[in-house]
Scaffold this motif. Structure first.
Motif, mmCIF file in Angstrom:
data_model
loop_
_atom_site.group_PDB
_atom_site.id
_atom_site.type_symbol
_atom_site.label_atom_id
_atom_site.label_comp_id
_atom_site.label_asym_id
_atom_site.label_seq_id
_atom_site.Cartn_x
_atom_site.Cartn_y
_atom_site.Cartn_z
ATOM 1 N N MET B 1 0.832 -1.208 0.000
ATOM 2 C CA MET B 1 0.000 0.000 0.000
ATOM 3 C C MET B 1 0.859 1.247 0.000
ATOM 4 S SD MET B 1 -2.972 1.013 2.678
ATOM 5 C CE MET B 1 -2.510 2.672 3.059
ATOM 6 N N THR B 2 0.409 2.239 -0.726
ATOM 7 C CA THR B 2 1.209 3.462 -0.825
ATOM 8 C C THR B 2 1.028 4.321 0.413
ATOM 9 O OG1 THR B 2 0.705 3.422 -3.157
ATOM 10 C CG2 THR B 2 1.714 5.426 -2.308
ATOM 11 N N PRO B 3 2.129 4.665 1.087
ATOM 12 C CA PRO B 3 1.993 5.533 2.261
ATOM 13 C C PRO B 3 1.551 6.923 1.854
ATOM 14 C CG PRO B 3 4.229 4.645 2.024
ATOM 15 C CD PRO B 3 3.501 4.355 0.771
ATOM 16 N N LYS B 4 1.050 7.662 2.836
ATOM 17 C CA LYS B 4 0.608 9.025 2.573
ATOM 18 C C LYS B 4 1.829 9.886 2.232
ATOM 19 C CE LYS B 4 -2.385 12.395 4.790
ATOM 20 N NZ LYS B 4 -1.339 13.400 4.959
ATOM 21 N N ALA B 5 1.625 10.793 1.266
ATOM 22 C CA ALA B 5 2.735 11.639 0.842
ATOM 23 C C ALA B 5 3.175 12.532 1.994
ATOM 24 C CB ALA B 5 2.321 12.492 -0.343
ATOM 25 N N ASN B 6 4.460 12.640 2.159
ATOM 26 C CA ASN B 6 4.990 13.507 3.211
ATOM 27 C C ASN B 6 6.323 14.091 2.748
ATOM 28 O OD1 ASN B 6 5.260 14.795 5.649
ATOM 29 N ND2 ASN B 6 6.316 13.060 6.600
ATOM 30 N N GLY B 7 6.486 15.385 2.964
ATOM 31 C CA GLY B 7 7.776 16.009 2.672
ATOM 32 C C GLY B 7 8.151 16.040 1.203
ATOM 33 N N ILE B 8 7.137 16.177 0.345
ATOM 34 C CA ILE B 8 7.418 16.236 -1.089
ATOM 35 C C ILE B 8 8.374 17.387 -1.409
ATOM 36 C CG2 ILE B 8 6.378 16.691 -3.352
ATOM 37 C CD1 ILE B 8 5.754 13.957 -2.430
ATOM 38 N N TRP B 9 8.267 18.464 -0.601
ATOM 39 C CA TRP B 9 9.086 19.649 -0.876
ATOM 40 C C TRP B 9 10.576 19.318 -0.797
ATOM 41 C CZ3 TRP B 9 12.308 21.226 3.021
ATOM 42 C CH2 TRP B 9 12.017 20.735 4.303
ATOM 43 N N VAL B 10 10.941 18.302 -0.005
ATOM 44 C CA VAL B 10 12.349 17.911 0.064
ATOM 45 C C VAL B 10 12.808 17.396 -1.301
ATOM 46 C CG1 VAL B 10 14.017 16.381 1.142
ATOM 47 C CG2 VAL B 10 12.187 17.369 2.495
ATOM 48 N N ILE B 11 11.932 16.597 -1.931
ATOM 49 C CA ILE B 11 12.265 16.070 -3.259
ATOM 50 C C ILE B 11 12.429 17.220 -4.250
ATOM 51 C CG2 ILE B 11 11.496 14.575 -5.132
ATOM 52 C CD1 ILE B 11 9.974 12.935 -3.157
ATOM 53 N N VAL B 12 11.450 18.139 -4.219
ATOM 54 C CA VAL B 12 11.492 19.277 -5.147
ATOM 55 C C VAL B 12 12.770 20.092 -4.926
ATOM 56 C CG1 VAL B 12 10.357 21.416 -5.827
ATOM 57 C CG2 VAL B 12 8.984 19.395 -5.282
ATOM 58 N N LEU B 13 13.076 20.323 -3.637
ATOM 59 C CA LEU B 13 14.253 21.126 -3.311
ATOM 60 C C LEU B 13 15.537 20.437 -3.783
ATOM 61 C CD1 LEU B 13 13.979 23.814 -1.838
ATOM 62 C CD2 LEU B 13 15.030 22.725 0.149
ATOM 63 N N SER B 14 15.600 19.121 -3.595
ATOM 64 C CA SER B 14 16.814 18.410 -4.017
ATOM 65 C C SER B 14 16.981 18.501 -5.522
ATOM 66 C CB SER B 14 16.753 16.951 -3.573
ATOM 67 O OG SER B 14 15.718 16.280 -4.255
ATOM 68 N N PHE B 15 15.863 18.461 -6.248
ATOM 69 C CA PHE B 15 15.960 18.604 -7.705
ATOM 70 C C PHE B 15 16.410 20.011 -8.088
ATOM 71 C CE2 PHE B 15 13.239 14.771 -8.416
ATOM 72 C CZ PHE B 15 14.171 14.106 -9.184
ATOM 73 N N LEU B 16 15.864 21.017 -7.387
ATOM 74 C CA LEU B 16 16.270 22.400 -7.697
ATOM 75 C C LEU B 16 17.771 22.571 -7.493
ATOM 76 C CD1 LEU B 16 13.398 24.647 -6.290
ATOM 77 C CD2 LEU B 16 14.032 24.215 -8.651
ATOM 78 N N LEU B 17 18.266 21.978 -6.394
ATOM 79 C CA LEU B 17 19.692 22.057 -6.104
ATOM 80 C C LEU B 17 20.490 21.362 -7.210
ATOM 81 C CD1 LEU B 17 21.000 23.379 -3.689
ATOM 82 C CD2 LEU B 17 21.417 21.098 -2.749
ATOM 83 N N ALA B 18 19.958 20.226 -7.672
ATOM 84 C CA ALA B 18 20.643 19.492 -8.740
ATOM 85 C C ALA B 18 20.673 20.322 -10.029
ATOM 86 C CB ALA B 18 19.941 18.159 -8.989
ATOM 87 N N PHE B 19 19.561 21.035 -10.327
ATOM 88 C CA PHE B 19 19.534 21.907 -11.509
ATOM 89 C C PHE B 19 20.638 22.945 -11.407
ATOM 90 C CE2 PHE B 19 14.730 21.114 -11.756
ATOM 91 C CZ PHE B 19 14.937 20.045 -12.593
ATOM 92 N N LEU B 20 20.746 23.543 -10.195
ATOM 93 C CA LEU B 20 21.765 24.570 -9.988
ATOM 94 C C LEU B 20 23.155 24.012 -10.255
ATOM 95 C CD1 LEU B 20 20.829 26.557 -6.792
ATOM 96 C CD2 LEU B 20 21.038 27.347 -9.125
ATOM 97 N N LEU B 21 23.420 22.844 -9.632
ATOM 98 C CA LEU B 21 24.742 22.248 -9.798
ATOM 99 C C LEU B 21 24.992 21.889 -11.255
ATOM 100 C CD1 LEU B 21 24.846 19.990 -6.646
ATOM 101 C CD2 LEU B 21 26.304 21.937 -7.138
ATOM 102 N N ALA B 22 23.906 21.588 -11.980
ATOM 103 C CA ALA B 22 24.073 21.166 -13.371
ATOM 104 C C ALA B 22 24.452 22.334 -14.271
ATOM 105 C CB ALA B 22 22.800 20.509 -13.877
ATOM 106 N N ILE B 23 24.133 23.564 -13.865
ATOM 107 C CA ILE B 23 24.419 24.679 -14.773
ATOM 108 C C ILE B 23 25.465 25.634 -14.235
ATOM 109 C CG2 ILE B 23 22.168 24.664 -15.904
ATOM 110 C CD1 ILE B 23 21.550 27.143 -14.112
ATOM 111 N N VAL B 24 25.931 25.427 -13.013
ATOM 112 C CA VAL B 24 26.997 26.303 -12.503
ATOM 113 C C VAL B 24 28.181 26.222 -13.468
ATOM 114 C CG1 VAL B 24 28.749 26.473 -10.721
ATOM 115 C CG2 VAL B 24 26.357 26.252 -10.082
ATOM 116 N N PRO B 25 28.672 27.381 -13.920
ATOM 117 C CA PRO B 25 29.718 27.344 -14.939
ATOM 118 C C PRO B 25 30.978 26.643 -14.450
ATOM 119 C CG PRO B 25 28.830 29.564 -14.670
ATOM 120 C CD PRO B 25 28.270 28.752 -13.565
ATOM 121 N N PHE B 26 31.534 25.825 -15.295
ATOM 122 C CA PHE B 26 32.771 25.103 -15.018
ATOM 123 C C PHE B 26 33.852 25.628 -15.947
ATOM 124 C CE2 PHE B 26 32.443 20.747 -12.844
ATOM 125 C CZ PHE B 26 31.613 21.256 -11.870
ATOM 126 N N PRO B 27 35.104 25.601 -15.512
ATOM 127 C CA PRO B 27 36.175 25.906 -16.471
ATOM 128 C C PRO B 27 36.214 24.858 -17.575
ATOM 129 C CG PRO B 27 37.071 25.127 -14.383
ATOM 130 C CD PRO B 27 35.622 25.347 -14.173
#
Lengths: 315, 162
Positions: B1-27
């Motif tokens: 059974m699927t548990p009730k959703a909790n803390g979805i914002w953590v997932i969203v935030l981790s993805f946002l952080l990953a987006f940032l790391l993906a585009i931070v300019p590199f030499p």
């Protein structure tokens, strides 16, 4: 993907979603902004005085050159009037900052912090203090992607400053940040150290801006064309501040009488007309011509072939 | 059974952080070593919460990356959907594996997605072939994986994300 490549409406989707991506770029740019802010704040009094003196000196030199330039400009204008040619370009200039670099090593693109809401459109030329950098290929709401002239899908119409020899400068393939001149006949008078300026053909880029300096000329008897490489004048990987210039589009259709002679099909004639006459590139007149003499990718080589044919014809 | 959703914002935030790391300019020299942050975060959440983060999420995240990078719309979406498919197929086993085994599989999956993206980009002439160097990104991704795994697991437990 197929839809994005084939149909125009996906551009609108991209445009809309880009509203969401802008904040991410804004945040990613914070370190760079902070460091430039720190540079501004933590600077010693002496450094400032020194820099001030240096800038004054530079300004003095620049003003002297400007005075000369004013004289030249008026002389040039008189000559142009004599020839009844179109006026040189002085489009609207806007400044922008580079806020990101494409993370794909196989393409050379940068992101600038001005977009459609700042009046930037696709096709704007991008310059820095030293020369031509590239052009806007995708204008998003608050940012725009700029393809640099060193991208291998980008061709820049150039001419040698010394003698007006024309060529197409294509970005080098692979990871070498240089330019190659395509389809230049072995007999062309191009030497190491020659300055290449934008020729204004193609009507994407303003005329007479420095583009590159020739670094290598190889005449290989086994090759049909000379192999000429050049180094861009613009500091493509160091500049942060850039200038945007609106592409010049001729308002009044104008055709020079001596270009009517040959009976080639329309678009080709437009191109060779610009090349064959010494007056001005702004001679093409129908709506199709900017596409024909398009400065990007595919069409560029066709144009180059025409250039070569034409050059061969002249000799 | 699927548990009730909790803390979805953590997932969203981790993805946002990953987006940032993906585009931070590199030499330039380090360009090839940039780990595929978004793909890694995606893989983690699919192992941890396969009922919450799946192929649909992968597609949306991929499309967002496409806009972010200015690449063809759907390119990364396709690649991430491929990763999602592979991960979801073996997520039970992945949970049991040691970090080293996990890293090896991450290497394979990220490598596959990179090859796919590269083929399409070169095939449609949006990018120059730059040799095999682009696969270094998969290696660095595999290298960073154990650390990322630990950090994200701490996050998930700390915020009780379900």
């Amino acid at each position: 993907m197929f839809a994005d490549r084939q149909f125009d409406y996906m551009d609108r989707v991209r445009f809309t979603v880009a509203y969401l991506t802008t904040p991410v770029y804004w945040v990613a740019d914070i370190p760079a902004r902070t460091s430039s802010w720190m540079d501004d704040v933590f600077v010693s009094h002496r450094d400032l005085i020194e820099e001030n003196a240096e800038l004054r000196q530079q300004l003095l030199f620049a003003q002297r050159e400007l005075q000369l330039l004013a004289g030249l400009a008026s002389e040039n204008n008189r000559l142009r009037e004599l020839q009844a040619a179109a006026q040189g370009i002085q489009g609207e200039v806007e400044t922008a900052e580079i806020i990101n670099v494409s993370n794909d090593p196989g393409s050379r693109r940068v992101l600038i912090n001005k977009g459609v809401h700042d009046g930037v459109r696709e096709g704007y030329a991008v310059l820095d203090a030293h020369g031509l950098m590239g052009q806007v290929v995708e204008a998003l709401p608050f940012t725009s992607w700029v393809m640099l002239i060193t991208d291998s899908r980008h061709g820049t119409p150039v001419q040698v400053n010394r003698n007006g020899e024309r060529a197409i400068a294509r970005g080098q393939r692979g990871q070498v940040p240089g330019l190659v001149l395509e389809f230049v006949p072995d007999t062309a008078d191009i030497q190491i150290g020659d300055l290449l300026v934008s020729s204004g053909l193609g009507q994407r880029f303003p005329k007479d801006y420095p583009v590159a300096e020739v670094t290598d000329v190889v005449h290989d008897p086994g090759q049909a064309f000379a192999i000429i490489s050049a180094r861009p004048m613009a500091q493509l990987d160091r500049t942060r501040l850039v200038m945007l210039v609106e592409p010049e589009l001729p308002e009044t259709p104008e055709r020079l009488p001596d270009t009517q002679s040959d009976g080639e099909p329309q678009p080709v004639e437009e191109v060779s007309a610009g090349i064959g006459s010494e007056e001005n590139p702004a001679v093409s007149d129908n709506e199709a011509s900017p596409d024909v003499v398009e400065a990007t990718a595919g069409e560029a080589s066709d144009t180059a072939v025409e250039t070569v044919n034409d050059a061969a014809g002249e000799q | 059974m699927t548990p009730k959703a909790n803390g979805i914002w953590v997932i969203v935030l981790s993805f946002l952080l990953a987006f940032l790391l993906a585009i931070v300019p590199f030499p330039d020299w380090a360009m090839h070593y940039r780990p595929q942050w978004v793909a890694l975060v995606l893989i983690y959440w699919m192992i941890a919460l396969p009922y919450r983060v799946g192929m649909g999420t992968a597609w949306v995240v991929g499309a967002f990356v496409d806009i972010l990078e200015g690449s063809m719309l759907g390119l990364n979406a396709l690649a991430y959907t491929l990763i999602a498919y592979l991960t979801l197929n073996i997520h039970h086993r992945l949970r049991m594996f040691s970090y080293l085994q996990q890293s090896a599989l991450v290497l394979v999956m990220v490598g596959l997605s990179l090859i796919l993206v590269h083929w399409i980009k070169v095939g449609t002439e949006q990018s120059d072939p730059v040799g095999m160097l682009y696969l270094l990104s998969a290696v660095s991704s595999a290298f960073i994986w154990p650390w990322l795994f630990v950090v994200l697991r701490q996050l998930r437990r700390g915020f009780d994300v379900q």
